[in-house]
Scaffold this motif. Structure first.
Motif, PDB file in Angstrom:
ATOM      1  N   ASP A  81       0.823  -1.212   0.000  1.00 40.24           N
ATOM      2  CA  ASP A  81       0.000   0.000   0.000  1.00 40.24           C
ATOM      3  C   ASP A  81       0.857   1.262   0.000  1.00 40.24           C
ATOM      4  OD1 ASP A  81      -2.168  -1.665   0.072  1.00 40.24           O
ATOM      5  OD2 ASP A  81      -2.556  -1.435   2.226  1.00 40.24           O
ATOM      6  N   ASN A  82       2.021   1.217   0.670  1.00 40.03           N
ATOM      7  CA  ASN A  82       2.879   2.397   0.773  1.00 40.03           C
ATOM      8  C   ASN A  82       4.043   2.368  -0.209  1.00 40.03           C
ATOM      9  OD1 ASN A  82       1.990   4.008   3.405  1.00 40.03           O
ATOM     10  ND2 ASN A  82       1.767   1.819   3.833  1.00 40.03           N
ATOM     11  N   GLU A  83       4.036   1.364  -1.091  1.00 44.16           N
ATOM     12  CA  GLU A  83       5.083   1.214  -2.116  1.00 44.16           C
ATOM     13  C   GLU A  83       6.479   1.273  -1.495  1.00 44.16           C
ATOM     14  OE1 GLU A  83       4.332   4.180  -5.083  1.00 44.16           O
ATOM     15  OE2 GLU A  83       2.593   3.119  -5.895  1.00 44.16           O
ATOM     16  N   LEU A  84       6.644   0.485  -0.433  1.00 47.79           N
ATOM     17  CA  LEU A  84       7.921   0.448   0.282  1.00 47.79           C
ATOM     18  C   LEU A  84       8.811  -0.644  -0.280  1.00 47.79           C
ATOM     19  CD1 LEU A  84       6.544   0.754   3.935  1.00 47.79           C
ATOM     20  CD2 LEU A  84       7.514   2.581   2.527  1.00 47.79           C
ATOM     21  N   ARG A  85      10.099  -0.312  -0.444  1.00 37.38           N
ATOM     22  CA  ARG A  85      11.085  -1.308  -0.862  1.00 37.38           C
ATOM     23  C   ARG A  85      12.073  -1.501   0.292  1.00 37.38           C
ATOM     24  NH1 ARG A  85      14.240  -0.352  -6.040  1.00 37.38           N
ATOM     25  NH2 ARG A  85      14.693   1.650  -5.040  1.00 37.38           N
ATOM     26  N   LEU A 110      11.685  -0.353   9.650  1.00 37.26           N
ATOM     27  CA  LEU A 110      12.475  -0.804   8.503  1.00 37.26           C
ATOM     28  C   LEU A 110      13.238   0.362   7.900  1.00 37.26           C
ATOM     29  CD1 LEU A 110      10.355  -1.061   5.275  1.00 37.26           C
ATOM     30  CD2 LEU A 110       9.359  -0.205   7.398  1.00 37.26           C
ATOM     31  N   GLU A 111      14.206   0.004   7.057  1.00 38.38           N
ATOM     32  CA  GLU A 111      14.879   0.974   6.204  1.00 38.38           C
ATOM     33  C   GLU A 111      14.501   0.649   4.767  1.00 38.38           C
ATOM     34  OE1 GLU A 111      19.037   2.593   7.582  1.00 38.38           O
ATOM     35  OE2 GLU A 111      19.026   0.413   7.759  1.00 38.38           O
ATOM     36  N   ILE A 112      14.253   1.696   4.015  1.00 41.35           N
ATOM     37  CA  ILE A 112      13.877   1.492   2.620  1.00 41.35           C
ATOM     38  C   ILE A 112      15.077   1.747   1.717  1.00 41.35           C
ATOM     39  CG2 ILE A 112      11.467   2.063   3.007  1.00 41.35           C
ATOM     40  CD1 ILE A 112      12.061   4.839   1.809  1.00 41.35           C
ATOM     41  N   LEU A 113      15.019   1.169   0.529  1.00 40.67           N
ATOM     42  CA  LEU A 113      16.069   1.413  -0.453  1.00 40.67           C
ATOM     43  C   LEU A 113      15.930   2.828  -1.001  1.00 40.67           C
ATOM     44  CD1 LEU A 113      15.986  -1.956  -2.432  1.00 40.67           C
ATOM     45  CD2 LEU A 113      17.761  -1.189  -0.862  1.00 40.67           C
ATOM     46  N   PRO A 114      17.035   3.512  -1.218  1.00 42.51           N
ATOM     47  CA  PRO A 114      16.947   4.872  -1.764  1.00 42.51           C
ATOM     48  C   PRO A 114      16.562   4.840  -3.242  1.00 42.51           C
ATOM     49  CG  PRO A 114      19.234   4.166  -1.669  1.00 42.51           C
ATOM     50  CD  PRO A 114      18.427   3.075  -1.010  1.00 42.51           C
ATOM     51  N   LYS A 115      16.065   5.964  -3.692  1.00 43.83           N
ATOM     52  CA  LYS A 115      15.819   6.094  -5.125  1.00 43.83           C
ATOM     53  C   LYS A 115      17.143   6.388  -5.810  1.00 43.83           C
ATOM     54  CE  LYS A 115      11.006   7.609  -4.820  1.00 43.83           C
ATOM     55  NZ  LYS A 115      10.014   8.672  -5.157  1.00 43.83           N
ATOM     56  N   VAL A 116      17.507   5.548  -6.748  1.00 44.85           N
ATOM     57  CA  VAL A 116      18.801   5.666  -7.413  1.00 44.85           C
ATOM     58  C   VAL A 116      18.570   5.990  -8.889  1.00 44.85           C
ATOM     59  CG1 VAL A 116      20.975   4.519  -7.980  1.00 44.85           C
ATOM     60  CG2 VAL A 116      19.811   3.996  -5.825  1.00 44.85           C
ATOM     61  N   GLU A 117      19.150   7.063  -9.314  1.00 41.08           N
ATOM     62  CA  GLU A 117      19.055   7.438 -10.725  1.00 41.08           C
ATOM     63  C   GLU A 117      20.167   6.732 -11.507  1.00 41.08           C
ATOM     64  OE1 GLU A 117      16.719   9.204 -12.098  1.00 41.08           O
ATOM     65  OE2 GLU A 117      15.709   9.693 -10.204  1.00 41.08           O
ATOM     66  N   ALA A 118      19.779   5.867 -12.433  1.00 38.71           N
ATOM     67  CA  ALA A 118      20.781   5.181 -13.249  1.00 38.71           C
ATOM     68  C   ALA A 118      21.501   6.203 -14.123  1.00 38.71           C
ATOM     69  CB  ALA A 118      20.127   4.112 -14.116  1.00 38.71           C
ATOM     70  N   PRO A 119      22.827   6.131 -14.192  1.00 36.92           N
ATOM     71  CA  PRO A 119      23.577   7.138 -14.958  1.00 36.92           C
ATOM     72  C   PRO A 119      23.415   6.945 -16.466  1.00 36.92           C
ATOM     73  CG  PRO A 119      25.056   5.415 -14.203  1.00 36.92           C
ATOM     74  CD  PRO A 119      23.710   5.112 -13.597  1.00 36.92           C
ATOM     75  N   THR A 120      23.607   8.037 -17.180  1.00 35.85           N
ATOM     76  CA  THR A 120      23.673   7.923 -18.636  1.00 35.85           C
ATOM     77  C   THR A 120      25.021   7.317 -19.008  1.00 35.85           C
ATOM     78  OG1 THR A 120      24.560  10.157 -18.778  1.00 35.85           O
ATOM     79  CG2 THR A 120      22.177   9.906 -19.001  1.00 35.85           C
TER      80      THR A 120
END
Length: 516
Positions: A81-85, A110-120
């Motif tokens: 429901d909270n879209e937790l990773r 819990l700790e969630i995974l950070p949002k990671v921007e994949a590099p170009t």
């Protein structure tokens, strides 16, 4: 179910879930209906036992199962429901004082995974350092091989043995005049000066001739592996059956045939292939370090503390094991302790790079096939005893985190290969020494404190360097065998009891969560 967020700091999340007594009761009633048809009770036809009697017979077990299932589904629903990773397994606690008929209050942290921007990847540039393998390198390698294949021939009967000479001896060890188990051997080879035996043993045989018989006294070291021999004075009755001298090793077809090859040319061909494979491995290591440094320099996102702790614990356990095998374990550990902050920073860098590589892999559909995973499991199982291999396979199949840990190095290598293919790669020929220096320089650069890039870091000891290879993990090394033994390595009878058999390895009990 009622949900209340109680923590939202960085990557940390906390929730309070309230599961009403009515929800739990409904779950219990549903479980009762499921099992009632299977319940048998005297006086009732199968499947006709009243629900209240089923509860009376199995109520405690049914309630416990209902609570466990409800908690699991509630936590799963919270994540969805909270879209937790979650970065690692959430910590779930049932409030104190809960009893049947009351609401169940859960705390989920819990700790969630950070949002990671994949590099170009369009401008990724790497340099591949290559080492050509020349004839002189092949010849040097074969010369070292020949040197390691020492052979001995009988010396003149009047020859007095000195350092480098080989004795063939029979010996019988005694404590207080009584033979001890494992202290006897026949036709045992011993090269004087090799340090095969405990201090004082070989020295007393210097100057011996074939046919000599003598009794020597020696004292076992205080750190000798066998408790019954530690620090004890023993005598050895010795018969010198032969004195042999080293013969010159010839590099020819006969030498190659001793290795199962047809000719010296075939041996050179094989050696060239090994050297090329070895240098190719060094080249890959250098490129991978360069790639990781490039990625690390361009990304600085927060990482879950729990993952960093788990990674640091693995590094620290390896360092402690390596320190224990040093001549002065306390001094080695003190040196490591002085750089503890650096190792924690390295753990954080590893986790960040692992998350970044994982994101790149997912974005570009990099996969580890089921066949590859099965091969990984079977290969890893070989390090255990035959009795434990099946247990290890079952453990990995049942524990997702263990499977993830096993999968991580292969997945990382596949992502690295993908990035190599995407990069603009230039090549430059160097010597092996230059390639090794480049690897060491990259390793040292990666180990510098983040805000002190200009200050060169003191070079870590060779053993500790292994822990500083960002993104590259290795198995914990085995402890070294004792350097000094009372028995020869090739005794015809039982070896002295002082040498302990290696303990069987057990299937891992800890869950790994350092990398995805």
């Amino acid at each position: 179910m009622q949900t209340k967020e109680i923590t939202n700091e960085g990557l940390k999340r906390g929730y309070q879930l309230t599961i009403t007594a009515d929800e739990i009761a409904a779950r219990v009633d549903g479980e009762v209906k499921k099992i009632a048809p299977q319940v048998k009770m005297p006086g009732f036809r199968p499947g006709k036992v009243p629900a209240n009697l089923v509860k009376k017979m199995h109520g405690e077990q049914i309630h416990a199962q209902a609570i466990n299932d409800t908690i699991r589904e509630s936590v799963d629903g919270l994540m969805q429901d909270n879209e937790l990773r979650p970065a690692m397994q959430p910590r779930v606690e049932l409030g104190e004082g809960y009893e049947e008929g009351k609401d169940a209050v859960l705390t989920v942290e819990l700790e969630i995974l950070p949002k990671v921007e994949a590099p170009t990847l369009d401008n990724l540039k790497l340099e591949r350092l290559t080492v050509p393998v020349g004839e002189d390198q092949v010849d040097e390698a074969i010369a070292r091989l020949a040197e390691g294949q020492k052979s001995y021939k009988d010396a003149a009967k009047t020859k007095k043995a000195g350092d480098g000479d080989q004795l063939i001896i029979d010996f019988t060890g005694k404590l207080d005049g009584e033979e001890f188990e494992g202290g006897k051997a026949e036709d045992a080879p011993l090269v004087l000066g090799s340090g095969q035996f405990i201090p004082g043993f070989e020295e007393q045989l210097t100057g011996s001739k074939a046919g000599d018989e003598k009794t020597i006294s020696v004292t076992f070291p205080d750190d000798y592996p066998a408790d019954n021999l530690k620090g004890k004075e023993a005598t050895f009755d010795i018969v010198v059956k032969a004195v042999k001298v080293e013969t010159e090793s010839k590099i020819d077809d006969e030498m190659a045939q001793n290795f199962g090859l047809d000719s010296l040319d075939k041996l050179k061909e094989l050696m060239r292939g090994q050297l090329e494979q070895e240098t190719a491995g060094l080249t890959r290591t250098q490129m991978k370090r360069q790639l990781l440094d490039t990625l690390a320099a361009g990304h600085d996102f927060p990482v879950p503390e729990g993952m960093v702790n788990a990674e640091f614990d693995q590094i620290w356990a390896q360092l402690e094991q390596e320190a224990s095998s040093e001549e002065d374990p306390k001094a080695a550990m003190k040196e490591i302790e002085a750089e503890k902050d650096d190792y924690r920073r390295i753990a954080e860098r590893r986790v960040r790079l692992g998350l970044l590589l994982s994101e790149i892999g997912q974005q570009n559909n990099v996969q580890v096939s089921q066949q590859e995973m099965s091969m990984l499991i079977q290969q890893a199982a070989q390090q255990y005893s035959p009795d434990d291999r099946e247990k290890f396979v079952q453990y990995v199949q049942q524990e997702p985190m263990a499977a993830a840990q096993l999968r991580a190095p292969l997945y990382e290598d596949k992502v690295v290969d993908f990035l190599f293919d995407k990069a603009e790669v230039t090549e430059r020929e160097v010597t092996r020494e230059e390639l090794e220096a480049a690897i060491e320089a990259e390793e040292s650069e990666a180990a510098k404190p983040a805000k002190k890039k200009a200050a060169p870091k003191k070079k870590a000891p060779a053993k500790k360097a292994a822990a500083k290879k960002d993104g590259e993990k290795k198995a914990a090394p085995k402890k070294k065998a004792p350097a000094k033994k009372a028995e020869p390595k090739k005794a015809a009878e039982k070896k002295p009891a002082a040498k302990k058999a290696p303990a069987k390895k057990k299937a891992p009990a800890k869950k790994a969560a350092a990398k995805k």
